[in-house]
Design a protein around this motif. Structure first.
Motif, PDB file in Angstrom:
ATOM      1  N   TYR A 135       0.826  -1.207   0.000  1.00  0.00           N
ATOM      2  CA  TYR A 135       0.000   0.000   0.000  1.00  0.00           C
ATOM      3  C   TYR A 135       0.860   1.257   0.000  1.00  0.00           C
ATOM      4  O   TYR A 135       0.559   2.208  -0.718  1.00  0.00           O
ATOM      5  CB  TYR A 135      -0.934  -0.005   1.200  1.00  0.00           C
ATOM      6  N   LEU A 169       2.125   1.773  -3.390  1.00  0.00           N
ATOM      7  CA  LEU A 169       1.067   2.201  -4.299  1.00  0.00           C
ATOM      8  C   LEU A 169       0.774   3.676  -4.125  1.00  0.00           C
ATOM      9  O   LEU A 169       0.608   4.409  -5.106  1.00  0.00           O
ATOM     10  CB  LEU A 169      -0.201   1.399  -4.023  1.00  0.00           C
ATOM     11  N   ALA A 170       0.754   4.144  -2.857  1.00  0.00           N
ATOM     12  CA  ALA A 170       0.490   5.565  -2.622  1.00  0.00           C
ATOM     13  C   ALA A 170       1.589   6.405  -3.267  1.00  0.00           C
ATOM     14  O   ALA A 170       1.320   7.426  -3.914  1.00  0.00           O
ATOM     15  CB  ALA A 170       0.422   5.837  -1.120  1.00  0.00           C
ATOM     16  N   GLU A 204       1.074   6.486  -6.929  1.00  0.00           N
ATOM     17  CA  GLU A 204      -0.018   7.364  -7.317  1.00  0.00           C
ATOM     18  C   GLU A 204       0.447   8.818  -7.296  1.00  0.00           C
ATOM     19  O   GLU A 204       0.152   9.606  -8.198  1.00  0.00           O
ATOM     20  CB  GLU A 204      -1.171   7.169  -6.333  1.00  0.00           C
ATOM     21  N   LYS A 205       1.209   9.155  -6.243  1.00  0.00           N
ATOM     22  CA  LYS A 205       1.709  10.523  -6.130  1.00  0.00           C
ATOM     23  C   LYS A 205       2.581  10.859  -7.339  1.00  0.00           C
ATOM     24  O   LYS A 205       2.464  11.919  -7.949  1.00  0.00           O
ATOM     25  CB  LYS A 205       2.520  10.657  -4.834  1.00  0.00           C
ATOM     26  N   LEU A 235       2.542   9.457 -10.265  1.00  0.00           N
ATOM     27  CA  LEU A 235       1.738   9.567 -11.486  1.00  0.00           C
ATOM     28  C   LEU A 235       1.062  10.922 -11.565  1.00  0.00           C
ATOM     29  O   LEU A 235       1.042  11.572 -12.633  1.00  0.00           O
ATOM     30  CB  LEU A 235       0.680   8.463 -11.498  1.00  0.00           C
ATOM     31  N   ASN A 236       0.512  11.384 -10.422  1.00  0.00           N
ATOM     32  CA  ASN A 236      -0.147  12.694 -10.421  1.00  0.00           C
ATOM     33  C   ASN A 236       0.849  13.793 -10.781  1.00  0.00           C
ATOM     34  O   ASN A 236       0.532  14.720 -11.541  1.00  0.00           O
ATOM     35  CB  ASN A 236      -0.743  12.971  -9.039  1.00  0.00           C
TER      36      ASN A 236
END
Lengths: 135, 131
Positions: free
Chosen positions: B107, B110-111, B114-115, B117-118
């Motif tokens: 997790y 993954l966070a 995601e960061k 990717l943003n």
């Protein structure tokens, strides 16, 4: 239903029996999962799946034998299986809490070592809660 | 009338077959996934969708009578009961597993992913505006 032709009757009968056989095979595979499951929750999930398949089997059987009351048994089976899952999970949680408390009373140092090891792995809010509860 | 009976056979048989296929997918998922909280996902699918398909197929077979109503009751009861039992099982697993973090390590990554990717997306947008 009574004016159905003989061919249709035979097709229905064979189809019901085939469905029953397939479900029985899947039931055995579920049983393998229940025996092999490494944790208690694994086994309960597998038994729950077996209950669902048995419900379908009872419903098929009620149409195969043309006995309507078997569907009542299926409904009761659904309720009892749900109750069993609820009761078993609650009882197991209670047993686990009791065992953990006894272990804590018996080996306070061993538990501290465990908490230290858990604290070294990372910082999570859950772990802080558990450490507070244990101390 | 003969045609109607055949149509009923085909429709009910197709629905029953769909139910069996969903049970098969459920079994595959339960053996394929590695951890209880993942396996529960596959098991819940059979509890709701598999038994609904099978019992709707059997309802088509049995026609309009009390048996159909009782089968409908079973399906509705399972729709309510299955999430509750899944929730209880998940709580049991989370409470009793002492090294839960070993199974949930991804997790954090993954966070971070995601960061990242943003950030990349924002970079692209600003770059597009400048160009």
């Amino acid at each position: 239903m009574s004016e159905k032709s003989a061919v249709l009757e035979m097709i229905y009968r064979n189809m019901y029996i085939a469905v029953l056989v397939i479900l029985a095979v899947m039931l055995f595979v579920c049983l393998i999962r229940a025996v092999r499951g490494p944790r208690v929750a694994d086994r309960i999930v597998a038994v729950n799946m077996m209950g669902t398949m048995v419900m379908v089997m009872i419903a098929v059987l009620s149409l195969l034998l043309k006995e309507g009351f078997l569907v009542d048994i299926c409904l009761i089976y659904a309720m009892v299986s749900f109750l069993a899952v609820v009761v078993i999970s609650m009882v197991y949680m209670g047993v686990y809490a009791e065992r953990a408390q006894r272990r804590r009373q018996k080996y306070p140092q061993g538990h501290n070592r465990e908490a230290d090891r858990a604290g070294m792995q990372g910082t999570e809010p859950e772990k802080g809660e558990s450490a507070n509860g244990n101390s | 009338m003969e045609i109607l009976e055949w149509i009923r056979l085909i429709v009910g048989g197709a629905l029953l077959l769909c139910g069996l296929i969903i049970f098969l997918i459920e079994l595959y998922g339960v053996f394929h996934l590695k951890y209880v909280l993942n396996r529960m996902h596959a098991a819940a699918m059979g509890d709701t969708l598999g038994i609904s398909f099978s019992l709707v197929g059997l309802m088509v077979f049995s026609g309009l009578n009390f048996t159909t109503l009782k089968m409908m009751l079973i399906v509705i009861f399972l729709w309510f009961a299955s999430p509750v039992s899944s929730h209880l099982l998940a709580r049991l697993e989370v409470v009793t597993n002492e090294n839960l973090e070993n199974h949930c390590q991804n997790y954090a990554e993954l966070a971070e992913l995601e960061k990242e990717l943003n950030r990349e997306k924002e970079d692209e947008q600003t770059g597009g505006q400048e160009a």
